[in-house]
Design a protein around this motif. Structure first.
Motif, PDB file in Angstrom:
ATOM      1  N   THR A   4      56.339 -67.360 -57.374  1.00 28.06           N
ATOM      2  CA  THR A   4      57.772 -67.085 -57.456  1.00 28.06           C
ATOM      3  C   THR A   4      57.966 -65.670 -57.968  1.00 28.06           C
ATOM      4  OG1 THR A   4      58.020 -69.377 -58.068  1.00 28.06           O
ATOM      5  CG2 THR A   4      59.962 -67.971 -58.341  1.00 28.06           C
ATOM      6  N   GLU A   5      58.619 -64.868 -57.169  1.00 22.48           N
ATOM      7  CA  GLU A   5      58.859 -63.492 -57.606  1.00 22.48           C
ATOM      8  C   GLU A   5      60.334 -63.296 -57.854  1.00 22.48           C
ATOM      9  OE1 GLU A   5      56.995 -59.694 -56.256  1.00 22.48           O
ATOM     10  OE2 GLU A   5      56.376 -61.027 -54.631  1.00 22.48           O
ATOM     11  N   PRO A   6      60.682 -62.645 -58.947  1.00 28.62           N
ATOM     12  CA  PRO A   6      62.104 -62.387 -59.149  1.00 28.62           C
ATOM     13  C   PRO A   6      62.629 -61.445 -58.078  1.00 28.62           C
ATOM     14  CG  PRO A   6      60.781 -61.182 -60.754  1.00 28.62           C
ATOM     15  CD  PRO A   6      59.843 -62.058 -59.977  1.00 28.62           C
ATOM     16  N   ALA A   7      63.887 -61.668 -57.697  1.00 29.14           N
ATOM     17  CA  ALA A   7      64.482 -60.868 -56.632  1.00 29.14           C
ATOM     18  C   ALA A   7      64.545 -59.395 -57.019  1.00 29.14           C
ATOM     19  CB  ALA A   7      65.882 -61.388 -56.329  1.00 29.14           C
ATOM     20  N   ASN A   8      64.683 -59.166 -58.326  1.00 28.72           N
ATOM     21  CA  ASN A   8      64.885 -57.776 -58.735  1.00 28.72           C
ATOM     22  C   ASN A   8      63.600 -57.124 -59.231  1.00 28.72           C
ATOM     23  OD1 ASN A   8      64.490 -59.101 -61.099  1.00 28.72           O
ATOM     24  ND2 ASN A   8      66.244 -58.201 -62.172  1.00 28.72           N
ATOM     25  N   ALA A   9      62.471 -57.580 -58.723  1.00 28.75           N
ATOM     26  CA  ALA A   9      61.184 -57.126 -59.247  1.00 28.75           C
ATOM     27  C   ALA A   9      61.067 -55.608 -59.296  1.00 28.75           C
ATOM     28  CB  ALA A   9      60.054 -57.710 -58.413  1.00 28.75           C
ATOM     29  N   THR A  10      61.759 -54.944 -58.408  1.00 22.61           N
ATOM     30  CA  THR A  10      61.606 -53.488 -58.367  1.00 22.61           C
ATOM     31  C   THR A  10      62.682 -52.770 -59.179  1.00 22.61           C
ATOM     32  OG1 THR A  10      62.931 -53.422 -56.369  1.00 22.61           O
ATOM     33  CG2 THR A  10      60.531 -53.495 -56.086  1.00 22.61           C
ATOM     34  N   GLU A  11      63.680 -53.547 -59.628  1.00 21.66           N
ATOM     35  CA  GLU A  11      64.754 -52.886 -60.380  1.00 21.66           C
ATOM     36  C   GLU A  11      64.349 -52.666 -61.831  1.00 21.66           C
ATOM     37  OE1 GLU A  11      68.429 -55.069 -60.019  1.00 21.66           O
ATOM     38  OE2 GLU A  11      68.039 -55.348 -57.888  1.00 21.66           O
ATOM     39  N   ASP A  12      65.049 -51.733 -62.459  1.00 22.66           N
ATOM     40  CA  ASP A  12      64.794 -51.469 -63.866  1.00 22.66           C
ATOM     41  C   ASP A  12      65.252 -52.651 -64.705  1.00 22.66           C
ATOM     42  OD1 ASP A  12      63.601 -49.104 -63.631  1.00 22.66           O
ATOM     43  OD2 ASP A  12      65.347 -47.878 -64.154  1.00 22.66           O
TER      44      ASP A  12
END
Ligand code: FES
Ligand SMILES: [Fe+2]
Length: 379
Positions: A4-12
């Motif tokens: 399960t990866e968070p949707a905002n994995a690339t956000e700060d």
């Protein structure tokens, strides 16, 4: 395998800055308790400001405060006894006077000429004993007001309690001054207006509130379900709050909420209430009411303590528009942790802020109504 990866994995991501509890203790007056509680002819040991203090009353009733560890061989004076006007050490009976001088060494030809220990500046006001803490050793300031109600026949005596809080810096309790929303969630009261004013050494919270109708029976101050209470609370200095409460039905209460630090991560919270006798109320009835408020106040602090015990220290709270002015309050609070020369104008100049409670009350009213419906459906 499911990942399960968070949707905002690339956000700060906002990280918490814990900072650290200051090693220094606030400059200012700190209330140690009811003055008369120290007038029992015995020495009282108090852990405060990272040291141990001893408090005792001399033959005239004057309260003295010294460092408790004897400068002779280090014994604890608070384990000793009061002899005449002096505190006598339990180890070799050296006698220490209220100003810190060794007055006698009964078994010796003379007192060592430079025998002096630290005496702390103290003050009695509102029936309470205060000690002045100042890392710079400066003179005490005069900002603790006298409470007119105290000592009048129309009001009760203090109903007084204290509790030691470990694992938290006392900034946590001061944060309450601006924390509008926690009153609903933690204290089960709904703020109807909420305003803060900071100026010089005083930080004020003005609030009116009603108890949550869906929490009937848990109303901590028992002001009555429908009643709106006006609350004016001010910190005078870093640790002494006077809170005046007036309910719609005429009930008036003064609550003291104060503390002194023990170490950088622990403090003693003290609180007391006096209640105004309503017409026709006997002294006993008023005392019982004060005791009930004292209990209610204890319950209120316990609600906070559960949060404090489990929360992180956070120097960079992430706020929304409807929160109170946390950063401004902390700026005000910082004045007590720096040398006088380093107090900036933005720590002490007048600051006023009305928290907009419109959206909060719309939501809370609907939430309370929903909870009441659910409870009614359950029967
Ligand atoms: S340690 Fe206090 S008198 Fe000796
Ligand atoms: Fe609180």
């Amino acid at each position: 395998m499911t990942i399960t990866e968070p949707a905002n994995a690339t956000e700060d991501v906002r990280e918490i800055e814990n900072g650290h509890n200051p090693e220094r203790f606030a400059r200012g007056w700190h209330c140690l308790g009811l003055a008369d509680s120290f007038r029992d002819g015995r020495p009282h040991g108090i852990d405060a400001f990272g040291v141990k203090l001893v408090v005792w009353a001399d033959s005239t009733g004057t309260l003295n405060i010294l460092d408790s560890y004897c400068r002779h061989m280090g014994a604890d004076l608070s384990q000793g006894s009061v002899k005449g006007d002096e505190i006598a050490c339990p180890f070799h009976d050296w006698r220490w006077g209220g100003k810190g001088r060794c007055k006698a060494v009964p078994y010796a030809k003379r007192v060592p000429p430079l025998a002096k220990t630290r005496a702390w500046t103290s003050m009695e006001r509102n029936g309470q004993l205060f000690v002045w803490n100042d890392p710079e050793g400066g003179p005490p300031e005069d900002y603790i007001p006298s409470i007119e109600a105290y000592g009048s026949d129309e009001w009760t005596e203090w109903n007084w309690n204290s509790v030691t809080i470990t694992g938290s810096h006392c900034r946590e309790i001061v944060d309450n001054v601006v924390d509008m929303a926690h009153f609903f969630y933690v204290h089960l009261n709904q703020p109807l207006h909420f305003r803060n004013i900071f100026e010089d050494q005083v930080a004020t919270q003005e609030m009116s509130f009603k108890p949550r109708a869906d929490m009937a029976g848990m109303d901590y101050v028992n002001f009555g379900e429908e009643s709106v209470t006006q609350s004016y609370a001010s910190y005078y200095g870093p640790s002494y709050m006077i809170n005046r409460l007036a309910a719609q039905d005429g009930l008036e209460v003064v609550l003291i909420n104060c503390h002194y630090p023990v170490r950088p991560d622990s403090f003693v919270l003290l609180y007391g209430v006096i209640v105004k006798r309503a017409p026709g109320m006997t002294a006993e009835e008023a005392d019982a009411l004060a005791a009930q408020f004292g209990q209610g106040t204890m319950d209120t602090f316990e609600q906070d303590v559960v949060i404090w015990k489990n929360k992180a220290r956070i120097d960079n709270p992430l706020l929304c528009e409807d929160d109170g002015p946390v950063y401004q309050l902390r700026r005000w609070y910082e004045q007590f942790y720096v040398d006088r020369a380093d107090i900036r104008d933005d720590m002490i100049r007048r600051f006023e802020f009305d928290v907009d409670v419109t959206k909060a009350n719309e939501f809370w009213d609907s939430e309370v109504a929903k909870n009441l419906e659910l409870a009614a459906a359950k029967g």
